[in-house]
Design an enzyme around this catalytic site. Sequence first.
Site, mmCIF file in Angstrom:
data_model
loop_
_atom_site.group_PDB
_atom_site.id
_atom_site.type_symbol
_atom_site.label_atom_id
_atom_site.label_comp_id
_atom_site.label_asym_id
_atom_site.label_seq_id
_atom_site.Cartn_x
_atom_site.Cartn_y
_atom_site.Cartn_z
ATOM 1 N N VAL A 256 -19.309 2.515 -4.296
ATOM 2 C CA VAL A 256 -19.660 1.117 -4.064
ATOM 3 C C VAL A 256 -21.118 1.001 -3.609
ATOM 4 C CG1 VAL A 256 -19.175 -0.916 -2.643
ATOM 5 C CG2 VAL A 256 -17.288 0.474 -3.517
ATOM 6 N N GLY B 251 -23.694 4.614 3.454
ATOM 7 C CA GLY B 251 -22.764 5.122 2.440
ATOM 8 C C GLY B 251 -23.216 4.689 1.064
ATOM 9 N N LYS C 173 0.859 -1.186 0.000
ATOM 10 C CA LYS C 173 0.000 0.000 0.000
ATOM 11 C C LYS C 173 0.896 1.237 0.000
ATOM 12 C CE LYS C 173 -4.514 0.984 0.521
ATOM 13 N NZ LYS C 173 -5.702 0.276 0.031
ATOM 14 N N GLY D 137 -21.879 5.924 -1.899
ATOM 15 C CA GLY D 137 -20.902 6.476 -2.844
ATOM 16 C C GLY D 137 -20.715 5.529 -4.006
HETATM 17 P P1 NAD Z 1 -16.893 6.805 -1.794
HETATM 18 O O1 NAD Z 1 -16.097 7.913 -1.208
HETATM 19 O O2 NAD Z 1 -17.328 6.882 -3.203
HETATM 20 O O3 NAD Z 1 -18.212 6.563 -0.915
HETATM 21 C C1 NAD Z 1 -18.245 6.649 0.464
HETATM 22 C C2 NAD Z 1 -19.559 7.308 0.826
HETATM 23 O O4 NAD Z 1 -19.680 7.301 2.251
HETATM 24 C C3 NAD Z 1 -19.654 8.758 0.384
HETATM 25 O O5 NAD Z 1 -20.855 8.953 -0.336
HETATM 26 C C4 NAD Z 1 -19.617 9.543 1.687
HETATM 27 O O6 NAD Z 1 -20.398 10.733 1.640
HETATM 28 C C5 NAD Z 1 -20.244 8.536 2.641
HETATM 29 N N1 NAD Z 1 -19.957 8.799 4.042
HETATM 30 C C6 NAD Z 1 -18.850 9.324 4.608
HETATM 31 N N2 NAD Z 1 -19.002 9.437 5.943
HETATM 32 C C7 NAD Z 1 -20.220 8.942 6.223
HETATM 33 C C8 NAD Z 1 -20.971 8.787 7.430
HETATM 34 N N3 NAD Z 1 -20.476 9.167 8.614
HETATM 35 N N4 NAD Z 1 -22.198 8.227 7.363
HETATM 36 C C9 NAD Z 1 -22.708 7.849 6.173
HETATM 37 N N5 NAD Z 1 -22.065 7.988 5.004
HETATM 38 C C10 NAD Z 1 -20.845 8.547 5.030
HETATM 39 O O7 NAD Z 1 -16.030 5.476 -1.535
HETATM 40 P P2 NAD Z 1 -16.251 4.052 -2.204
HETATM 41 O O8 NAD Z 1 -15.281 3.883 -3.311
HETATM 42 O O9 NAD Z 1 -17.700 3.829 -2.452
HETATM 43 O O10 NAD Z 1 -15.745 3.101 -1.017
HETATM 44 C C11 NAD Z 1 -16.559 2.878 0.114
HETATM 45 C C12 NAD Z 1 -15.826 1.996 1.108
HETATM 46 O O11 NAD Z 1 -15.475 0.765 0.488
HETATM 47 C C13 NAD Z 1 -14.501 2.583 1.605
HETATM 48 O O12 NAD Z 1 -14.308 2.174 2.940
HETATM 49 C C14 NAD Z 1 -13.458 1.936 0.711
HETATM 50 O O13 NAD Z 1 -12.182 1.878 1.341
HETATM 51 C C15 NAD Z 1 -14.063 0.556 0.551
HETATM 52 N N6 NAD Z 1 -13.657 -0.144 -0.670
HETATM 53 C C16 NAD Z 1 -13.878 0.412 -1.879
HETATM 54 C C17 NAD Z 1 -13.518 -0.284 -3.031
HETATM 55 C C18 NAD Z 1 -13.783 0.279 -4.391
HETATM 56 O O14 NAD Z 1 -13.694 -0.474 -5.380
HETATM 57 N N7 NAD Z 1 -14.141 1.547 -4.517
HETATM 58 C C19 NAD Z 1 -12.910 -1.553 -2.935
HETATM 59 C C20 NAD Z 1 -12.706 -2.105 -1.669
HETATM 60 C C21 NAD Z 1 -13.083 -1.388 -0.535
#
Ligand code: NAD
Length: 350
Positions: A184, A180, A80, A182
């Site tokens: 995912v 959340g 990482k 976002g």
């Molecule tokens: P993202 O930033 O697109 O989405 C995260 C969402 O969570 C955002 O909409 C944000 O506003 C919301 N959020 C933040 N704080 C919050 C709270 N207190 N309460 C409710 N919602 C809140 O990120 P993502 O790419 O969708 O990833 C989401 C999670 O999955 C992260 O923990 C990331 O590390 C993990 N992850 C993502 C991937 C990927 O392919 N993107 C792969 C493995 C793990």
Amino acid sequence: MSVFDHSSFAEHEGVHFFSDAQSGLKCIIAVHSTALGPAAGGCRMWAYPDSGAALRDVLRLSEGMSYKNAMAGLDLGGGKAVVIGDPRTMKSPALFRALGRAVESLGGHYYTAEDVGVSTDDMRHVREETRFVAGLTEGAAASGDPSPVTARGIYLGIRTCLRMVFGSEDPAGRTIAVQGIGHVGGHLAQMLAADNARLFITDINADALSSVAAATGAQIVAPDSIYDLPVDVFSPNALGAVVDENTLPRFRTRIIAGGANNQLATRDMGEKLAARGILYAPDYVINGGGIINVAAEIRGAYDPSWVEAKLRKLNASLAEILAEAGETGEATNLIADRLAKARIAARMRA
Ligand code: NAD
């Protein structure tokens, strides 16, 4: 700053510190293990309060990537990168080119990709300096945004959990809370809505909430109320450490299954969830779809059928972990850790 006696140091093969005065880059790349292949894991950019916090994060995240890649059946080790700085104000092409030179200097021991605070666009600049980068949007093998594949893996995993707990994997009529929405969580909500699940969603982004609610028919709830909902599934897709001493007694769900990394504040939360009769899908197993997508690009040719086959295999591994937990009473996160470590150890012996 101590490294070898750091509480998160886990016999890492290498911990590399880089700085570039011109662009302001301050970065740490941790290579936890290359036993299964070159280390792979995203690059996170974050306004860490100090370099100690960044070191702790990169040590933990890189170790986690070793286990995630091992469980996903990939020929990749764990690594990482963290860039210290506010992604809203400190990003520049020069900074990401400097990061690219840092990655290149490791000679292929570590492949990077985007993570929190970093976009596919930033990775274009990294690519100008190194081949050891994936998650690109352009190029012969480009895999692009991994989120839809991560979401599909979680969707399959939720179905597996439903089968274990309720005897049927059909999400129709099941109540599912998505924390959340976002990249995912948004894709996941769409897939579950298509199956006629009854969705509750929360986020701190009001615009995203209303558009996902309009598209899926989900009911919006306040961020802090999501823990108290009586639901079949709680799916964390926002932050880490959502299962802690405070939230544990509040959960009124049978299943916790979502994409967020490091969902358990401490390892013993797995046992505490099991004691409460809550089935926990280990985070780095159920959310391995993204790294599978990235691995398809590292292989040199993006093949969607290879990705889907790996996702299905990963889901089968999840089912095995859950079944073993059902038989032995051992916490699912501990079973996953044991299996991942055994896979790495077996390859090292070979
Ligand atoms: P993202 O930033 O697109 O989405 C995260 C969402 O969570 C955002 O909409 C944000 O506003 C919301 N959020 C933040 N704080 C919050 C709270 N207190 N309460 C409710 N919602 C809140 O990120 P993502 O790419 O969708 O990833 C989401 C999670 O999955 C992260 O923990 C990331 O590390 C993990 N992850 C993502 C991937 C990927 O392919 N993107 C792969 C493995 C793990």
